[in-house]
Scaffold this motif. Structure first.
Motif, PDB file in Angstrom:
ATOM      1  N   LEU A   4       0.868  -1.063   0.003  1.00  0.00           N
ATOM      2  CA  LEU A   4       0.022  -0.027  -0.182  1.00  0.00           C
ATOM      3  C   LEU A   4       0.977   1.358  -0.190  1.00  0.00           C
ATOM      4  N   SER A   5       2.112   1.070   0.239  1.00  0.00           N
ATOM      5  CA  SER A   5       3.046   2.299   0.192  1.00  0.00           C
ATOM      6  C   SER A   5       3.065   2.976  -1.104  1.00  0.00           C
ATOM      7  N   SER A   6       3.369   4.302  -1.138  1.00  0.00           N
ATOM      8  CA  SER A   6       3.426   5.081  -2.462  1.00  0.00           C
ATOM      9  C   SER A   6       4.882   5.391  -2.684  1.00  0.00           C
ATOM     10  N   LEU A   7       5.133   5.011  -3.986  1.00  0.00           N
ATOM     11  CA  LEU A   7       6.502   5.119  -4.310  1.00  0.00           C
ATOM     12  C   LEU A   7       6.793   6.678  -4.648  1.00  0.00           C
ATOM     13  N   PRO A   8       5.702   7.200  -5.443  1.00  0.00           N
ATOM     14  CA  PRO A   8       6.074   8.644  -5.709  1.00  0.00           C
ATOM     15  C   PRO A   8       5.996   9.592  -4.250  1.00  0.00           C
ATOM     16  N   LEU A   9       5.419   9.204  -3.432  1.00  0.00           N
ATOM     17  CA  LEU A   9       5.537   9.968  -1.985  1.00  0.00           C
ATOM     18  C   LEU A   9       6.733   9.848  -1.384  1.00  0.00           C
ATOM     19  N   GLN A  10       7.196   8.404  -1.364  1.00  0.00           N
ATOM     20  CA  GLN A  10       8.443   7.966  -0.686  1.00  0.00           C
ATOM     21  C   GLN A  10       9.770   8.862  -1.406  1.00  0.00           C
ATOM     22  N   MET A  11       9.730   8.971  -2.665  1.00  0.00           N
ATOM     23  CA  MET A  11      10.447   9.615  -3.315  1.00  0.00           C
ATOM     24  C   MET A  11      10.680  10.915  -3.252  1.00  0.00           C
ATOM     25  N   SER A  12       9.456  11.821  -2.949  1.00  0.00           N
ATOM     26  CA  SER A  12       9.257  12.993  -2.623  1.00  0.00           C
ATOM     27  C   SER A  12       9.883  13.263  -1.117  1.00  0.00           C
ATOM     28  N   LEU A  13       9.674  12.210  -0.258  1.00  0.00           N
ATOM     29  CA  LEU A  13      10.011  12.514   1.017  1.00  0.00           C
ATOM     30  C   LEU A  13      11.503  12.450   1.252  1.00  0.00           C
ATOM     31  N   TYR A  14      12.141  11.274   0.438  1.00  0.00           N
ATOM     32  CA  TYR A  14      13.420  11.170   0.077  1.00  0.00           C
ATOM     33  C   TYR A  14      14.370  12.422  -0.107  1.00  0.00           C
ATOM     34  N   PHE A  15      13.836  13.157  -1.292  1.00  0.00           N
ATOM     35  CA  PHE A  15      14.321  14.291  -1.909  1.00  0.00           C
ATOM     36  C   PHE A  15      14.021  15.552  -0.906  1.00  0.00           C
ATOM     37  N   ASN A  16      13.098  15.663  -0.237  1.00  0.00           N
ATOM     38  CA  ASN A  16      12.708  16.570   0.828  1.00  0.00           C
ATOM     39  C   ASN A  16      13.801  16.465   1.892  1.00  0.00           C
ATOM     40  N   VAL A  17      14.105  15.387   2.202  1.00  0.00           N
ATOM     41  CA  VAL A  17      14.845  15.085   3.286  1.00  0.00           C
ATOM     42  C   VAL A  17      16.390  16.025   3.074  1.00  0.00           C
ATOM     43  N   TYR A  18      16.773  15.721   1.919  1.00  0.00           N
ATOM     44  CA  TYR A  18      18.010  16.336   1.416  1.00  0.00           C
ATOM     45  C   TYR A  18      17.847  17.787   0.780  1.00  0.00           C
ATOM     46  N   PHE A  19      16.593  18.162   0.708  1.00  0.00           N
ATOM     47  CA  PHE A  19      16.441  19.766   0.299  1.00  0.00           C
ATOM     48  C   PHE A  19      16.074  20.673   1.543  1.00  0.00           C
ATOM     49  N   PHE A  20      15.691  19.886   2.615  1.00  0.00           N
ATOM     50  CA  PHE A  20      15.153  20.868   3.503  1.00  0.00           C
ATOM     51  C   PHE A  20      16.535  21.529   4.446  1.00  0.00           C
ATOM     52  N   PRO A  21      17.779  20.821   4.627  1.00  0.00           N
ATOM     53  CA  PRO A  21      18.769  21.769   5.263  1.00  0.00           C
ATOM     54  C   PRO A  21      19.515  22.716   4.388  1.00  0.00           C
ATOM     55  N   PHE A  22      19.354  22.392   2.937  1.00  0.00           N
ATOM     56  CA  PHE A  22      19.730  23.420   1.881  1.00  0.00           C
ATOM     57  C   PHE A  22      18.537  24.698   2.141  1.00  0.00           C
ATOM     58  N   TRP A  23      17.418  24.352   2.189  1.00  0.00           N
ATOM     59  CA  TRP A  23      16.435  25.308   2.158  1.00  0.00           C
ATOM     60  C   TRP A  23      16.689  26.115   3.656  1.00  0.00           C
ATOM     61  N   TRP A  24      16.852  25.306   4.358  1.00  0.00           N
ATOM     62  CA  TRP A  24      16.787  26.093   5.883  1.00  0.00           C
ATOM     63  C   TRP A  24      18.214  27.017   5.907  1.00  0.00           C
ATOM     64  N   LEU A  25      19.459  26.443   5.418  1.00  0.00           N
ATOM     65  CA  LEU A  25      20.557  27.337   5.245  1.00  0.00           C
ATOM     66  C   LEU A  25      20.574  28.735   4.509  1.00  0.00           C
ATOM     67  N   ILE A  26      19.819  28.477   3.405  1.00  0.00           N
ATOM     68  CA  ILE A  26      19.503  29.636   2.464  1.00  0.00           C
ATOM     69  C   ILE A  26      18.521  30.752   3.111  1.00  0.00           C
ATOM     70  N   THR A  27      17.471  30.356   3.871  1.00  0.00           N
ATOM     71  CA  THR A  27      16.537  30.969   4.563  1.00  0.00           C
ATOM     72  C   THR A  27      17.298  31.756   5.531  1.00  0.00           C
ATOM     73  N   VAL A  28      17.885  30.885   6.343  1.00  0.00           N
ATOM     74  CA  VAL A  28      18.668  31.643   7.769  1.00  0.00           C
ATOM     75  C   VAL A  28      19.596  32.691   7.028  1.00  0.00           C
ATOM     76  N   ALA A  29      20.500  32.518   6.144  1.00  0.00           N
ATOM     77  CA  ALA A  29      21.519  33.372   5.623  1.00  0.00           C
ATOM     78  C   ALA A  29      20.761  34.672   5.097  1.00  0.00           C
ATOM     79  N   ILE A  30      19.998  34.608   4.072  1.00  0.00           N
ATOM     80  CA  ILE A  30      18.925  35.383   3.727  1.00  0.00           C
ATOM     81  C   ILE A  30      18.228  36.344   4.867  1.00  0.00           C
ATOM     82  N   LEU A  31      17.698  35.832   6.220  1.00  0.00           N
ATOM     83  CA  LEU A  31      17.192  36.539   7.058  1.00  0.00           C
ATOM     84  C   LEU A  31      18.257  37.132   7.596  1.00  0.00           C
ATOM     85  N   TYR A  32      19.614  36.748   8.054  1.00  0.00           N
ATOM     86  CA  TYR A  32      20.569  37.313   8.495  1.00  0.00           C
ATOM     87  C   TYR A  32      21.034  38.756   7.679  1.00  0.00           C
ATOM     88  N   VAL A  33      20.817  38.644   6.499  1.00  0.00           N
ATOM     89  CA  VAL A  33      21.408  39.693   5.790  1.00  0.00           C
ATOM     90  C   VAL A  33      20.060  40.759   5.857  1.00  0.00           C
TER      91      VAL A  33
END
Length: 155
Positions: A4-33
């Motif tokens: 019953l698991s969803s492969l597209p959902l799992q792929m999205s979660l997988y890529f989201n795990v790697y994207f989130f730290p990148f998003w967080w660093l960019i957002t914090v850096a721009i917030l600092y500026v």
């Protein structure tokens, strides 16, 4: 036994795990500026949002992984609710509120994050629907077999 698991959902979660730290660093850096040029209430709002998104995202991704891979409805429902209610409106606020003095790089990463969240809301909804229907059918069948065993035989 149907998976019953969803492969597209799992792929999205997988890529989201790697994207989130990148998003967080960019957002914090721009917030600092841009922090010195923001008004006081936007400073408070943005710091609160960063703390809230950081905590919620960790919990949300964990629930998504467990709910999807182990086919657990409560965890996947929690993931869906955390995606739909706090995360998506917050990212849309960060993306469309012009009072925040949005930088172009910031807008780009918010668009990607909003796309992840939007896809995950839809994919998790259909996965949840399929899981609940299958589990309800299994429950009805076990109840039917249990009633068949309890029924007295002929004669």
């Amino acid at each position: 036994c149907e998976i019953l698991s969803s492969l597209p959902l799992q792929m999205s979660l997988y890529f989201n795990v790697y994207f989130f730290p990148f998003w967080w660093l960019i957002t914090v850096a721009i917030l600092y500026v841009k922090y010195p040029v923001l008004s006081d209430y936007y400073k408070f709002i943005l710091v609160t949002i960063m703390i809230l998104v950081s905590l919620t995202e960790l919990i949300r991704l964990y629930l998504g992984y467990v709910g999807n891979l182990l086919e657990k409805v409560p965890e996947l429902a929690g993931f869906w609710l955390l995606t739909l209610l706090p995360q998506l409106p917050i990212i849309l606020f960060l993306l469309f509120n012009e009072g925040l003095k949005i930088h172009s790089l910031e807008r780009a990463v918010h668009i990607v994050f909003a796309a992840f969240l939007s896809f995950q809301v839809v994919a998790a909804f259909f996965t949840l629907k399929r899981m609940v229907n299958t589990l309800a059918t299994r429950f009805r069948l076990t109840e039917f077999h249990r009633l068949e065993e309890q029924r007295p035989g002929p004669g």
